[in-house]
Design a protein around this motif. Structure first.
Motif, PDB file in Angstrom:
ATOM      1  N   SER A 178       0.858  -1.188   0.000  1.00 39.46           N
ATOM      2  CA  SER A 178       0.000   0.000   0.000  1.00 39.46           C
ATOM      3  C   SER A 178       0.892   1.235   0.000  1.00 39.46           C
ATOM      4  CB  SER A 178      -0.936   0.018   1.209  1.00 39.46           C
ATOM      5  OG  SER A 178      -0.197   0.093   2.418  1.00 39.46           O
ATOM      6  N   VAL A 179       0.407   2.308  -0.667  1.00 41.11           N
ATOM      7  CA  VAL A 179       1.189   3.531  -0.822  1.00 41.11           C
ATOM      8  C   VAL A 179       0.277   4.735  -0.659  1.00 41.11           C
ATOM      9  CG1 VAL A 179       2.562   4.929  -2.417  1.00 41.11           C
ATOM     10  CG2 VAL A 179       2.828   2.449  -2.410  1.00 41.11           C
ATOM     11  N   GLN A 180       0.780   5.759   0.028  1.00 40.96           N
ATOM     12  CA  GLN A 180       0.091   7.043   0.094  1.00 40.96           C
ATOM     13  C   GLN A 180       1.095   8.139  -0.261  1.00 40.96           C
ATOM     14  OE1 GLN A 180       0.014   5.136   3.283  1.00 40.96           O
ATOM     15  NE2 GLN A 180      -1.542   3.935   2.210  1.00 40.96           N
ATOM     16  N   ILE A 181       0.644   9.154  -0.988  1.00 37.69           N
ATOM     17  CA  ILE A 181       1.492  10.285  -1.331  1.00 37.69           C
ATOM     18  C   ILE A 181       0.734  11.579  -1.069  1.00 37.69           C
ATOM     19  CG2 ILE A 181       2.875   9.052  -3.045  1.00 37.69           C
ATOM     20  CD1 ILE A 181       1.128  10.286  -5.223  1.00 37.69           C
ATOM     21  N   ASP A 182       1.484  12.662  -0.806  1.00 34.91           N
ATOM     22  CA  ASP A 182       0.869  13.974  -0.620  1.00 34.91           C
ATOM     23  C   ASP A 182       0.669  14.700  -1.943  1.00 34.91           C
ATOM     24  OD1 ASP A 182       0.744  13.567   2.061  1.00 34.91           O
ATOM     25  OD2 ASP A 182       2.291  15.039   2.605  1.00 34.91           O
ATOM     26  N   ARG A 183       1.557  14.412  -2.908  1.00 30.11           N
ATOM     27  CA  ARG A 183       1.504  15.147  -4.179  1.00 30.11           C
ATOM     28  C   ARG A 183       2.268  14.370  -5.236  1.00 30.11           C
ATOM     29  NH1 ARG A 183       0.231  17.768  -8.149  1.00 30.11           N
ATOM     30  NH2 ARG A 183       0.253  20.045  -8.391  1.00 30.11           N
ATOM     31  N   TRP A 184       1.742  14.414  -6.470  1.00 29.62           N
ATOM     32  CA  TRP A 184       2.424  13.835  -7.625  1.00 29.62           C
ATOM     33  C   TRP A 184       2.581  14.947  -8.659  1.00 29.62           C
ATOM     34  CZ3 TRP A 184      -0.067   9.564 -11.221  1.00 29.62           C
ATOM     35  CH2 TRP A 184       0.869   9.220 -12.221  1.00 29.62           C
ATOM     36  N   ILE A 185       3.832  15.268  -8.977  1.00 26.04           N
ATOM     37  CA  ILE A 185       4.127  16.282  -9.990  1.00 26.04           C
ATOM     38  C   ILE A 185       4.730  15.578 -11.201  1.00 26.04           C
ATOM     39  CG2 ILE A 185       5.448  18.355 -10.527  1.00 26.04           C
ATOM     40  CD1 ILE A 185       5.450  18.992  -7.531  1.00 26.04           C
ATOM     41  N   LEU A 186       4.159  15.793 -12.385  1.00 27.88           N
ATOM     42  CA  LEU A 186       4.600  15.105 -13.601  1.00 27.88           C
ATOM     43  C   LEU A 186       4.810  16.116 -14.712  1.00 27.88           C
ATOM     44  CD1 LEU A 186       5.057  12.524 -15.343  1.00 27.88           C
ATOM     45  CD2 LEU A 186       2.588  12.542 -15.780  1.00 27.88           C
ATOM     46  N   TRP A 187       5.929  15.946 -15.438  1.00 25.99           N
ATOM     47  CA  TRP A 187       6.154  16.721 -16.655  1.00 25.99           C
ATOM     48  C   TRP A 187       6.500  15.764 -17.784  1.00 25.99           C
ATOM     49  CZ3 TRP A 187       5.017  21.386 -18.335  1.00 25.99           C
ATOM     50  CH2 TRP A 187       5.546  21.788 -19.562  1.00 25.99           C
ATOM     51  N   MET A 188       5.707  15.793 -18.856  1.00 23.96           N
ATOM     52  CA  MET A 188       5.939  14.959 -20.035  1.00 23.96           C
ATOM     53  C   MET A 188       6.486  15.842 -21.146  1.00 23.96           C
ATOM     54  SD  MET A 188       2.487  12.608 -19.838  1.00 23.96           S
ATOM     55  CE  MET A 188       1.434  14.022 -19.366  1.00 23.96           C
ATOM     56  N   GLU A 189       7.770  15.675 -21.431  1.00 27.45           N
ATOM     57  CA  GLU A 189       8.460  16.502 -22.406  1.00 27.45           C
ATOM     58  C   GLU A 189       8.069  16.086 -23.824  1.00 27.45           C
ATOM     59  OE1 GLU A 189      10.701  19.701 -23.320  1.00 27.45           O
ATOM     60  OE2 GLU A 189      10.525  18.951 -21.270  1.00 27.45           O
ATOM     61  N   ASP A 190       7.905  17.081 -24.713  1.00 24.68           N
ATOM     62  CA  ASP A 190       7.621  16.817 -26.134  1.00 24.68           C
ATOM     63  C   ASP A 190       6.404  15.912 -26.315  1.00 24.68           C
ATOM     64  OD1 ASP A 190       9.801  18.359 -26.939  1.00 24.68           O
ATOM     65  OD2 ASP A 190      11.160  16.646 -26.812  1.00 24.68           O
ATOM     66  N   LEU A 191       5.390  16.113 -25.493  1.00 23.17           N
ATOM     67  CA  LEU A 191       4.179  15.308 -25.609  1.00 23.17           C
ATOM     68  C   LEU A 191       3.557  15.468 -26.999  1.00 23.17           C
ATOM     69  CD1 LEU A 191       2.259  13.439 -24.068  1.00 23.17           C
ATOM     70  CD2 LEU A 191       1.050  15.484 -23.254  1.00 23.17           C
ATOM     71  N   PHE A 192       3.532  16.728 -27.459  1.00 26.18           N
ATOM     72  CA  PHE A 192       3.113  17.015 -28.838  1.00 26.18           C
ATOM     73  C   PHE A 192       4.249  17.816 -29.477  1.00 26.18           C
ATOM     74  CE2 PHE A 192      -0.744  16.600 -26.336  1.00 26.18           C
ATOM     75  CZ  PHE A 192      -1.479  15.687 -27.084  1.00 26.18           C
ATOM     76  N   LYS A 193       5.101  17.142 -30.191  1.00 24.99           N
ATOM     77  CA  LYS A 193       6.316  17.774 -30.711  1.00 24.99           C
ATOM     78  C   LYS A 193       6.005  18.951 -31.620  1.00 24.99           C
ATOM     79  CE  LYS A 193       9.392  13.760 -30.452  1.00 24.99           C
ATOM     80  NZ  LYS A 193       8.485  12.925 -29.655  1.00 24.99           N
ATOM     81  N   GLU A 194       4.882  18.893 -32.339  1.00 20.22           N
ATOM     82  CA  GLU A 194       4.543  19.947 -33.282  1.00 20.22           C
ATOM     83  C   GLU A 194       3.798  21.105 -32.622  1.00 20.22           C
ATOM     84  OE1 GLU A 194       1.002  17.429 -32.770  1.00 20.22           O
ATOM     85  OE2 GLU A 194       3.169  17.072 -32.999  1.00 20.22           O
TER      86      GLU A 194
END
Length: 264
Positions: A178-194
């Motif tokens: 089991s896992v608990q987190i306070d915050r998840w921050i995500l950055w997806m680079e070049d998700l839409f390259k154009e």
């Protein structure tokens, strides 16, 4: 991803109590939970680069195998597949073990439990996402960076023992994380390259609604973790006798009255 957090902790338990570890690390009596916690935290703090003598790999940088995060039915009107590759985790060296239970002389009578906290776990890797929504077909690739803040975990393990060369070896047959987190921050680079503006927009939407995504993806993440973790744990217990992990002969009540002894 998160799965490796838990694998790392049980690895620590094994090396902390093993006879081959450096003599500055305390070896404990069966059931002496405070001693076990202290020893595990000592290893985490003092050996982030691992212990080559016993094969413990560095834990400040942890490579992770490829994982399929999401895969829905492709015959449905809306479907998606998400795969993660070339994954690396950072931050295990800042872990604090907070609780252990069940490491008695007979470990089969109850769950073995390990709990702890990581202030910040950073995950980097490549994502491959394909999907279909209405008339739109997606085929996205790029690099992602995640930070899981104030991550708390609990592992519950069950096992049986078998004898080899007059020693007991523990075989794990059940693992429930089991896992608990306070915050998840995500950055997806070049998700839409154009279209960099669209990439920024999607990332902002994700981070605004991260909790909904976490709730949706938590089970497949933990399922993936459980399979990998269980496989590696079996190998560790197959190599190290459970009886060699502790000081011999004393149960919990007697152990609490005895001063800790250094590993011989």
């Amino acid at each position: 991803m998160i799965s490796n957090i838990y694998l790392f902790y049980l690895l620590f338990l094994m090396v902390t109590l093993c006879k081959a570890i450096p003599n500055k690390i305390t070896k404990c009596h069966y059931g002496d939970e405070k001693c076990i916690i202290d020893s595990m935290n000592y290893v985490i703090k003092h050996y982030p680069k691992g212990i080559p003598e016993i094969g413990l790999k560095p834990i400040d940088v942890v490579d992770i195998g490829d994982a399929r995060l999401l895969e829905t039915d492709q015959s449905a009107p809306i479907w998606m597949r998400v795969k993660l590759t070339k994954q690396v985790n950072y931050g295990f060296e800042n872990t604090t073990i907070t609780k252990v239970e069940g490491f008695e002389k007979d470990p089969t009578t109850t769950h073995l439990t390990i709990s702890g906290r990581i202030p910040s776990l950073v995950h980097k890797g490549l994502f491959h996402a394909t999907g279909h929504i209405g008339f739109l077909t997606m085929n996205l690739t790029g690099e992602s960076t995640s930070e899981f803040q104030n991550l708390r975990f609990t592992l519950k393990l069950k096992g049986t023992t078998e004898f080899r060369k007059n020693k007991r070896y523990l075989k794990i047959y059940e693992l429930v994380p089991s896992v608990q987190i306070d915050r998840w921050i995500l950055w997806m680079e070049d998700l839409f390259k154009e279209n960099s503006d669209l990439t920024i927009f999607i990332n902002r939407i994700f981070n605004k609604h991260w909790l909904e995504v976490w709730n949706e993806w938590e089970l497949p993440i933990l399922d993936t973790f459980a399979g990998v973790f269980l496989g590696m744990i079996k190998d560790i217990f197959d190599r190290i006798s459970y009886d060699d992990l502790f000081l011999p002969g004393l149960d919990r009540n007697k152990a609490l009255k005895v001063t800790k002894q250094p590993v011989l």
